[in-house]
Design an enzyme around this catalytic site. Structure first.
Site, short mmCIF file in Angstrom:
data_model
loop_
_atom_site.label_atom_id
_atom_site.label_comp_id
_atom_site.label_asym_id
_atom_site.label_seq_id
_atom_site.Cartn_x
_atom_site.Cartn_y
_atom_site.Cartn_z
N THR A 74 49.41 53.06 77.47
CA THR A 74 49.29 53.59 76.11
C THR A 74 47.84 53.49 75.70
OG1 THR A 74 50.15 53.38 73.87
CG2 THR A 74 49.70 51.35 75.04
N ARG B 109 64.75 55.43 75.15
CA ARG B 109 64.03 54.16 75.19
C ARG B 109 62.79 54.22 74.31
NH1 ARG B 109 58.54 52.43 76.67
NH2 ARG B 109 58.67 50.20 77.13
N VAL B 110 62.58 53.16 73.53
CA VAL B 110 61.38 53.01 72.71
C VAL B 110 60.78 51.64 73.00
CG1 VAL B 110 60.47 52.80 70.36
CG2 VAL B 110 62.21 54.54 70.89
N GLY B 111 59.50 51.60 73.29
CA GLY B 111 58.83 50.34 73.56
C GLY B 111 58.18 49.79 72.31
N ASP B 112 57.08 49.06 72.51
CA ASP B 112 56.42 48.41 71.37
C ASP B 112 55.48 49.32 70.60
OD1 ASP B 112 54.67 48.35 73.73
OD2 ASP B 112 53.30 47.27 72.42
N THR C 216 49.21 46.87 74.98
CA THR C 216 49.52 47.84 76.02
C THR C 216 50.31 47.13 77.11
OG1 THR C 216 48.57 49.49 77.53
CG2 THR C 216 47.38 47.43 77.29
N GLY C 217 50.98 47.89 77.95
CA GLY C 217 51.74 47.30 79.05
C GLY C 217 53.24 47.48 78.85
N GLY D 2 56.26 47.21 77.08
CA GLY D 2 56.47 47.01 75.65
C GLY D 2 57.60 46.09 75.28
#
Length: 329
Positions: free
Chosen positions: A189, A217-220, A240-241, A243
């Site tokens: 990101t 799916r939703v990350g951070d 980043t990374g 999430g």
């Protein structure tokens, strides 16, 4: 909009009743530290990874006297529009069903924020997130609702799946195995933080998420407090990374709160990573990187594995900074 004005005015009035000594007692720092934090550095922008063009664009805004909010908006848009960046915006890798879904959030100096989650068919999610912040009483819009709102705001429908990403997805389907590769662009990101000439801090974060993720799916990245957090009195942080691990510790909020307690951005980022690793004993198969900036313009970063870097641009120069890591090379 009336609700937003009411909340802003109420918050300002309440803040005026709280003295510096009382704040110091609550946060365990001295009144002098609170006062010192008011004197911000000259304009500066930092972003995750070696995004030279994005940080250059943001700096162009700052050096012309533009706001930190405009700087981070225009900065991350560079990557949203880069079809060769397969982790952000147009050209991003799709989910396992072949749909490119985008996540983004933004936060300004006053604590206003906006986000879109799992949005399809819109090329610049950061602009939609900003519209959510500025034009609605909400913070987050998701999926079809976010897409419909974008059309209502005048955004055009865009095919986000480039031929390159499509062909790679078709190849991936032969095995359909998902395994993030550390420091390789399948789960990355761009997060960006800036301080403008007025000393005000803003931040933005945008991504297409994990390549070949489960649908929905939703990350951070679009989660305020996880992928991004800004407190104009203290500083800001972004991540980043992978999430999921950042969400579990509300990582960016944690780092800003650690800076509120008196830690430097570097110390705060380091503790943020250490908190994650403490909850993942025996695991080292994923990457997380944090960057942070405080009101004075001091910066910091920390990651799990070597290889993470962050760009900084100020009057002192344009630098790609290697990050210290939990696991040593």
């Amino acid at each position: 909009m009336q609700r937003r004005k009411f909340l802003k005015n109420s918050t300002a009035a309440t803040a005026g009743l709280i003295s510096a000594p009382l704040l110091a007692a609550q946060t365990k720092i001295s009144p002098d530290q609170i006062t010192n934090n008011i004197a911000a550095a000259k304009p500066i922008v930092i972003c995750t990874w070696d995004f030279f063009n994005a940080s250059s664009k943001a700096w162009d805004v700052l050096k012309e006297g533009g706001s930190s909010l405009d700087a981070v908006t225009e900065g991350v848009m560079v990557e949203e529009n880069d079809v060769d960046n397969q982790t952000v915006g147009v050209g991003g890798r799709p989910d396992r069903d072949g749909n490119v879904t985008l996540d983004s959030c933004i936060m300004d100096k006053d604590g206003n924020c906006g986000a879109v989650l799992a949005m399809q068919n819109i090329a610049n999610p950061i602009l939609v997130a900003r519209k959510v912040m500025e034009e609605t009483p909400h913070v987050m819009l998701a999926g079809k609702g976010a897409e419909q709102f974008a059309y209502e705001m005048g955004f055009k429908k865009t095919n986000l799946l480039t031929e390159k990403s499509k062909q790679e997805w078709i190849e991936w389907k032969k095995t359909s195995k998902y395994k993030p590769i550390i420091n390789i662009e399948n789960h990355d990101t761009i997060g960006m933080l800036a301080i403008d000439a007025n000393g005000d801090i803003s931040g933005a974060c945008t991504t297409s998420g994990m390549g070949y993720k489960m649908a929905g799916r939703v990350g951070d990245s679009p989660i305020i407090g996880a992928g991004l957090f800004v407190d104009n009195e203290i500083g800001g942080a972004t991540a980043t990374g992978v999430g999921e691990e950042v969400v579990r510790t509300v990582g960016s909020f944690l780092i800003v709160e650690l800076m509120r307690q008196g830690k430097s951005p570097q110390e705060a980022c380091k503790e943020g990573v250490e908190r994650i690793m403490a909850k993942n004993k025996g695991r080292n198969d994923f990457q997380i990187g944090f960057i942070a900036i405080n009101k004075k313009g001091e910066t910091g970063s920390y990651c799990i594995h070597p290889g993470f870097t962050f760009r900084s641009y100020s009057e002192e120069g344009h630098v790609n900074n290697p990050s210290k890591s939990y696991i040593k090379s």
